[in-house]
Design a protein around this motif. Sequence first.
Motif, short mmCIF file in Angstrom:
data_model
loop_
_atom_site.label_atom_id
_atom_site.label_comp_id
_atom_site.label_asym_id
_atom_site.label_seq_id
_atom_site.Cartn_x
_atom_site.Cartn_y
_atom_site.Cartn_z
N ALA A 169 -2.12 46.55 28.44
CA ALA A 169 -3.42 46.29 29.04
C ALA A 169 -3.49 46.76 30.49
O ALA A 169 -4.58 47.02 31.02
CB ALA A 169 -3.75 44.80 28.96
N SER A 170 -2.34 46.87 31.14
CA SER A 170 -2.32 47.24 32.57
C SER A 170 -2.32 48.74 32.81
O SER A 170 -2.47 49.18 33.96
CB SER A 170 -1.09 46.63 33.24
N ASP B 128 2.12 43.52 25.25
CA ASP B 128 0.65 43.46 25.27
C ASP B 128 0.11 43.51 26.69
O ASP B 128 -0.87 44.20 26.99
CB ASP B 128 0.15 42.20 24.55
N THR B 129 0.74 42.74 27.59
CA THR B 129 0.32 42.73 29.00
C THR B 129 0.52 44.10 29.64
O THR B 129 -0.35 44.59 30.37
CB THR B 129 1.11 41.67 29.78
#
Length: 318
Positions: free
Chosen positions: A292-293, A288-289
């Motif tokens: 998002a990046s 998820d991180t």
Amino acid sequence: MSRRTAVKNTRKVKAEDSSGINPRQPCPCGSGKRYKACHGLAGGVVDVPVARPFEGLAGETELIALREFVPSGTAKLTLKDGGREVTLATVLPMAAAALVRADDVAFVGLQVQTRSNDISRDLARALRWVLDAKPGDVLPVVGPETEAVEDRERLQDLIDPEAAFEPEVHSDFTWWMPEGTEPTSEVALSLERANSAILPTERIGPSAYWVDAGEKAHLRWVRPEPEEQLLAAMARLAARGELTLGEGSRYAGSFRAHGLLVPVWDLDRELHAREWVTGAEELGKRLDTALASLDAEPLTVPERRSRDGLLGRQITIR
């Protein structure tokens, strides 16, 4: 001018049709066929393959898992119009498309032979049948299509697309029979064969399934993200050595099923399925991180190399 050259120069190039599309190019519908063999046919194409048959349903990823690799599983369906309670099942006795048990419990089968290029439409037809069926009725296969309006219905038209979808994984197929009843000889034989072929499977997270395949155990995880974005996020983790569930796990590759990507990890089969839950949760957070990046941080050179490596370990099964 040589004879060969003369012959070659007299050949005519087939003109594009009235749509302006080269007949030899891939059809814009996404079927994978050339235009001349698809929508370029006289009269067009009636039944075009649907790349993502469960798109728009909250349970899309779970439906793919139940259709493709969960051996014994069930899930309650939430119908838009209410009425009879229906359970979606991976496999039914004799691979039936639908049935109603003697105790009036209704089932629709998911791992069945399809009659069209849209699994969602076949399931809708089986669901429509089972709503009016009586105890003991069995639909062996979805029949040929007619011009009736209901034959164009899809699963998305009959069930609540936003309803929660919670599969239950079973260790065998004893749920085929009402409690306390004995199967007929034909059903008993089908039950015995099905139970002997089952692979131990557990759901350890949303759309994430641990499977004991014998020599190895695996995690098969149906992901909802667009393939390009998911691969970029996985590449970012791989470049950091973080595309893992922890010690005893190794990323093995991925396959495409019904329009979505299913990454697969090899796991130490000496560990119980429950021991991988935390690792899967933490990997999900890292994914998820990384997802998002992506907009703010383009892939670096090492990450692009990792992505190329991931692309080399893909197959398509649907």
